[in-house]
Write a protein that holds these residues in place. Structure first.
Motif, PDB file in Angstrom:
ATOM      1  N   LYS A 117       0.854  -1.193   0.000  1.00 44.20           N
ATOM      2  CA  LYS A 117       0.000   0.000   0.000  1.00 44.20           C
ATOM      3  C   LYS A 117       0.884   1.234   0.000  1.00 44.20           C
ATOM      4  CE  LYS A 117      -3.822  -2.123   2.483  1.00 44.20           C
ATOM      5  NZ  LYS A 117      -4.703  -2.051   3.644  1.00 44.20           N
ATOM      6  N   ASP A 118       0.359   2.293  -0.650  1.00 46.40           N
ATOM      7  CA  ASP A 118       1.092   3.556  -0.613  1.00 46.40           C
ATOM      8  C   ASP A 118       0.725   4.308   0.664  1.00 46.40           C
ATOM      9  OD1 ASP A 118      -1.394   4.688  -1.052  1.00 46.40           O
ATOM     10  OD2 ASP A 118      -0.992   5.246  -3.136  1.00 46.40           O
ATOM     11  N   GLU A 119       1.235   5.531   0.799  1.00 48.84           N
ATOM     12  CA  GLU A 119       0.998   6.312   2.016  1.00 48.84           C
ATOM     13  C   GLU A 119      -0.477   6.618   2.242  1.00 48.84           C
ATOM     14  OE1 GLU A 119       3.505   9.738   1.751  1.00 48.84           O
ATOM     15  OE2 GLU A 119       5.329   8.545   1.741  1.00 48.84           O
ATOM     16  N   ALA A 120      -1.267   6.667   1.162  1.00 45.31           N
ATOM     17  CA  ALA A 120      -2.699   6.968   1.272  1.00 45.31           C
ATOM     18  C   ALA A 120      -3.530   5.707   1.502  1.00 45.31           C
ATOM     19  CB  ALA A 120      -3.174   7.678   0.010  1.00 45.31           C
ATOM     20  N   GLY A 121      -2.863   4.562   1.596  1.00 43.82           N
ATOM     21  CA  GLY A 121      -3.578   3.318   1.825  1.00 43.82           C
ATOM     22  C   GLY A 121      -4.080   2.645   0.561  1.00 43.82           C
ATOM     23  N   ASN A 122      -3.724   3.202  -0.582  1.00 51.07           N
ATOM     24  CA  ASN A 122      -4.126   2.604  -1.860  1.00 51.07           C
ATOM     25  C   ASN A 122      -3.187   1.457  -2.231  1.00 51.07           C
ATOM     26  OD1 ASN A 122      -6.185   4.559  -2.307  1.00 51.07           O
ATOM     27  ND2 ASN A 122      -4.591   6.009  -2.887  1.00 51.07           N
ATOM     28  N   PRO A 123      -3.711   0.423  -2.846  1.00 50.34           N
ATOM     29  CA  PRO A 123      -2.842  -0.691  -3.229  1.00 50.34           C
ATOM     30  C   PRO A 123      -1.836  -0.272  -4.297  1.00 50.34           C
ATOM     31  CG  PRO A 123      -5.070  -1.033  -4.062  1.00 50.34           C
ATOM     32  CD  PRO A 123      -5.097   0.207  -3.237  1.00 50.34           C
ATOM     33  N   VAL A 124      -0.634  -0.780  -4.159  1.00 54.28           N
ATOM     34  CA  VAL A 124       0.409  -0.555  -5.152  1.00 54.28           C
ATOM     35  C   VAL A 124       0.444  -1.804  -6.020  1.00 54.28           C
ATOM     36  CG1 VAL A 124       2.877  -0.200  -5.523  1.00 54.28           C
ATOM     37  CG2 VAL A 124       1.736   0.896  -3.577  1.00 54.28           C
ATOM     38  N   LEU A 125       0.265  -1.614  -7.317  1.00 56.85           N
ATOM     39  CA  LEU A 125       0.208  -2.736  -8.240  1.00 56.85           C
ATOM     40  C   LEU A 125       1.373  -2.684  -9.210  1.00 56.85           C
ATOM     41  CD1 LEU A 125      -3.593  -2.541  -9.096  1.00 56.85           C
ATOM     42  CD2 LEU A 125      -2.518  -4.009  -7.413  1.00 56.85           C
ATOM     43  N   ARG A 126       1.835  -3.852  -9.627  1.00 54.34           N
ATOM     44  CA  ARG A 126       2.844  -3.925 -10.679  1.00 54.34           C
ATOM     45  C   ARG A 126       2.489  -5.108 -11.568  1.00 54.34           C
ATOM     46  NH1 ARG A 126       7.028  -7.842  -9.610  1.00 54.34           N
ATOM     47  NH2 ARG A 126       6.836  -8.625  -7.502  1.00 54.34           N
ATOM     48  N   PRO A 127       2.888  -5.041 -12.820  1.00 52.10           N
ATOM     49  CA  PRO A 127       2.570  -6.150 -13.732  1.00 52.10           C
ATOM     50  C   PRO A 127       3.159  -7.459 -13.230  1.00 52.10           C
ATOM     51  CG  PRO A 127       3.390  -4.268 -14.949  1.00 52.10           C
ATOM     52  CD  PRO A 127       3.598  -3.974 -13.485  1.00 52.10           C
ATOM     53  N   PHE A 128       2.415  -8.523 -13.435  1.00 52.13           N
ATOM     54  CA  PHE A 128       2.860  -9.865 -13.092  1.00 52.13           C
ATOM     55  C   PHE A 128       3.982 -10.259 -14.036  1.00 52.13           C
ATOM     56  CE2 PHE A 128       2.511 -14.492 -13.682  1.00 52.13           C
ATOM     57  CZ  PHE A 128       2.663 -14.907 -12.367  1.00 52.13           C
ATOM     58  N   GLU A 129       5.110 -10.681 -13.490  1.00 52.50           N
ATOM     59  CA  GLU A 129       6.237 -11.092 -14.324  1.00 52.50           C
ATOM     60  C   GLU A 129       6.434 -12.595 -14.207  1.00 52.50           C
ATOM     61  OE1 GLU A 129       9.707  -8.763 -13.515  1.00 52.50           O
ATOM     62  OE2 GLU A 129       8.545  -6.909 -13.474  1.00 52.50           O
ATOM     63  N   HIS A 130       6.328 -13.262 -15.325  1.00 53.81           N
ATOM     64  CA  HIS A 130       6.495 -14.711 -15.352  1.00 53.81           C
ATOM     65  C   HIS A 130       7.008 -15.087 -16.721  1.00 53.81           C
ATOM     66  CE1 HIS A 130       5.761 -18.950 -14.786  1.00 53.81           C
ATOM     67  NE2 HIS A 130       5.092 -18.972 -15.919  1.00 53.81           N
ATOM     68  N   SER A 131       7.967 -15.983 -16.768  1.00 52.38           N
ATOM     69  CA  SER A 131       8.448 -16.427 -18.075  1.00 52.38           C
ATOM     70  C   SER A 131       7.971 -17.847 -18.306  1.00 52.38           C
ATOM     71  CB  SER A 131       9.965 -16.347 -18.144  1.00 52.38           C
ATOM     72  OG  SER A 131      10.538 -17.158 -17.146  1.00 52.38           O
ATOM     73  N   SER A 132       7.440 -18.061 -19.474  1.00 52.19           N
ATOM     74  CA  SER A 132       6.945 -19.388 -19.846  1.00 52.19           C
ATOM     75  C   SER A 132       8.110 -20.311 -20.114  1.00 52.19           C
ATOM     76  CB  SER A 132       6.080 -19.273 -21.107  1.00 52.19           C
ATOM     77  OG  SER A 132       5.724 -20.543 -21.554  1.00 52.19           O
TER      78      SER A 132
END
Length: 85
Positions: A65-80
């Motif tokens: 979560k950031d300082e405002a309580g909002n979720p911090v998202l990042r792209p899912f990284e996975h290699s096939s």
């Protein structure tokens, strides 16, 4: 298999792929039909991997979560593990 009989969903494609594998493992299929089934299975496998790749691009991983309580998202990284042509 013609387009009208092609699996519509990822799950249907997996079921068809499993059936092809069982048929080929049984060894009761003639050479020409076995080759056709194998080629169809490869197409289904590529289709499934393509669908998975598209879904993975849409997945976001929650990292906190950031300082405002909002979720911090990042792209899912996975290699096939499937080789790309």
């Amino acid at each position: 298999m013609n387009e009208a009989n092609e699996p519509k969903t990822f799950e249907e494609a997996l079921v068809e792929l499993e059936k092809i594998v069982r048929d080929l493992e049984d060894g009761d299929t003639g050479l020409e039909l076995a080759l056709q089934r194998y080629e169809h299975g490869v197409g289904l496998l590529r289709r499934c991997y393509d669908q998975l790749r598209k879904v993975e691009q849409r997945i976001l991983e929650l990292t906190g979560k950031d300082e405002a309580g909002n979720p911090v998202l990042r792209p899912f990284e996975h290699s096939s593990s499937m080789k790309q042509d």
